[in-house]
Motif scaffolding. Structure first.
Motif, PDB file in Angstrom:
ATOM      1  N   VAL A   1      -0.412   8.124  -4.085  1.00  0.00           N
ATOM      2  CA  VAL A   1      -1.812   7.796  -3.843  1.00  0.00           C
ATOM      3  C   VAL A   1      -2.519   9.045  -3.346  1.00  0.00           C
TER       4      VAL A   1
ATOM      5  N   LYS B   1       0.812  -1.214   0.000  1.00  0.00           N
ATOM      6  CA  LYS B   1       0.000   0.000   0.000  1.00  0.00           C
ATOM      7  C   LYS B   1       0.850   1.270   0.000  1.00  0.00           C
ATOM      8  N   ARG B   2       2.158   1.139  -0.194  1.00  0.00           N
ATOM      9  CA  ARG B   2       2.998   2.336  -0.243  1.00  0.00           C
ATOM     10  C   ARG B   2       3.479   2.563  -1.653  1.00  0.00           C
ATOM     11  N   GLY B   3       3.951   3.785  -1.872  1.00  0.00           N
ATOM     12  CA  GLY B   3       3.869   4.362  -3.177  1.00  0.00           C
ATOM     13  C   GLY B   3       4.896   4.059  -4.226  1.00  0.00           C
TER      14      GLY B   3
ATOM     15  N   SER C   1       9.013   5.484 -10.525  1.00  0.00           N
ATOM     16  CA  SER C   1       8.363   6.000  -9.321  1.00  0.00           C
ATOM     17  C   SER C   1       8.979   7.322  -8.887  1.00  0.00           C
TER      18      SER C   1
ATOM     19  N   ASP D   1      -2.008  -1.631  -8.213  1.00  0.00           N
ATOM     20  CA  ASP D   1      -2.804  -1.490  -6.990  1.00  0.00           C
ATOM     21  C   ASP D   1      -2.800  -0.047  -6.502  1.00  0.00           C
ATOM     22  N   ASN D   2      -1.629   0.584  -6.515  1.00  0.00           N
ATOM     23  CA  ASN D   2      -1.541   1.974  -6.093  1.00  0.00           C
ATOM     24  C   ASN D   2      -2.177   2.923  -7.103  1.00  0.00           C
TER      25      ASN D   2
ATOM     26  N   ASN E   1      -7.726   2.944  -7.369  1.00  0.00           N
ATOM     27  CA  ASN E   1      -8.357   3.030  -6.048  1.00  0.00           C
ATOM     28  C   ASN E   1      -9.862   2.877  -6.093  1.00  0.00           C
TER      29      ASN E   1
ATOM     30  N   ASN F   1      -6.662  -4.558  -5.678  1.00  0.00           N
ATOM     31  CA  ASN F   1      -6.518  -4.124  -4.286  1.00  0.00           C
ATOM     32  C   ASN F   1      -6.297  -5.286  -3.324  1.00  0.00           C
TER      33      ASN F   1
END
Length: 297
Positions: free
Chosen positions: A113, A107-109, A234, A182-183, A186, A215
């Protein structure tokens, strides 16, 4: 299970897998291999789809060297060149989710996000390449290949992620890609926008199912972000977002330049504003600087 029983299982399963691979990939298929049209397994194409999905599961996979050794014995060849790889590629090609293909948690970028919808962040365009993981970011535009999602995609990604997690000498490219998606996604609206851009095509029931799939795929999965093939991209995205001007430009572009009618409305509004400003200016100017009138003597 004894050693002998284990070897017998590998041989039996290996022979079955090779018959499936050759029957699907070769011309005339199972008939050429000697199976009749009413064979209970090899004559029923509907089983192939289920078998293909089962073979992708990590617990059902056989070591490749076993299959290669059995194939050499079957064909009477000492070398196979690329024949075995061609068999495997042809068999699993329908599952390919592409066009015609420090520890961090999931869940980190790999991308920022934010609360805004995807269409308010960066401009997306489809990239013409058969490698679904081949993503690039340049001048505020994210170019991504087409991704085809079907009922076997979730199982495919899960087992590829499990494979990468279980093999220390393996890359983490698939895991990195799934975390990236996933990121990126949403909400169902994000899926809808990527579909509008030609990037995502799916055969699931709704956009919400696609969003939920991404997700959930990488729950409790961790990777080394510095060793990710998307780490450089990134950093570029994060650097781009340090300048808020880029976000404002993206919002303006998507809100007011998304279609010809929006552009027409914006231009008409600007013209109307300029005319109103001009009218106001001349009204005020005439009040403070009245025109000179000449009198005859």
């Amino acid at each position: 299970m004894s050693s002998t029983e284990f070897v017998e299982m590998l041989v039996l399963d290996g022979c079955f897998v090779l018959e499936i691979l050759r029957g699907v990939a070769e011309k005339e298929g199972f008939e050429k291999l000697g199976y009749s049209n009413n064979d209970p397994v090899f004559s029923m194409n509907r089983w192939i789809h289920s078998i293909r999905n089962d073979m992708m599961m990590l617990e059902n996979q056989l070591p490749l060297f076993v299959l290669e050794r059995l194939l050499r014995l079957q064909l009477g060849r000492s070398k196979l060149n690329n024949y075995f790889k061609l068999l495997v590629s042809a068999f699993f090609e329908p599952l390919a989710p592409a066009s015609e293909a420090g520890k961090i948690s999931c869940k980190r970028g790999l991308v920022p996000v934010q609360e805004e919808e995807l269409r308010d962040r960066v401009e997306f365009k489809k990239r013409e390449t058969g490698r679904f993981w081949d993503i690039e970011f340049k001048n505020g535009i994210m170019r991504m290949p087409r991704l085809l999602i079907h009922d076997g995609t979730r199982s495919l990604f899960l087992n590829l992620i499990a494979f990468e997690q279980c093999h220390l000498d393996s890359s983490n490219d698939i895991t990195s890609y799934v975390i990236f998606m996933d990121n990126l996604i949403n909400s169902p609206a994000d899926v809808g926008y990527l579909h509008y851009c030609g990037i995502i095509e799916h055969w699931l029931g709704s956009d919400a199912e696609v969003a939920d799939m991404f997700n959930r795929l990488c729950q409790d999965v961790a990777i080394d972000n510095d060793n990710s093939y998307l780490s450089a991209l990134s950093k570029e995205v994060h650097e781009y977002y340090k300048t808020r001007w880029h976000t404002w430009c993206a919002t303006l572009r998507h809100n007011h330049f998304a279609n010809p009618w929006a552009i027409t409305s914006l231009v008409a509004g600007v013209v109307l504003l300029l005319l109103t400003f001009a009218q106001t200016f001349y009204t005020i100017y005439a009040y403070y600087r009245p025109p000179h009138t000449s009198s005859k003597q």
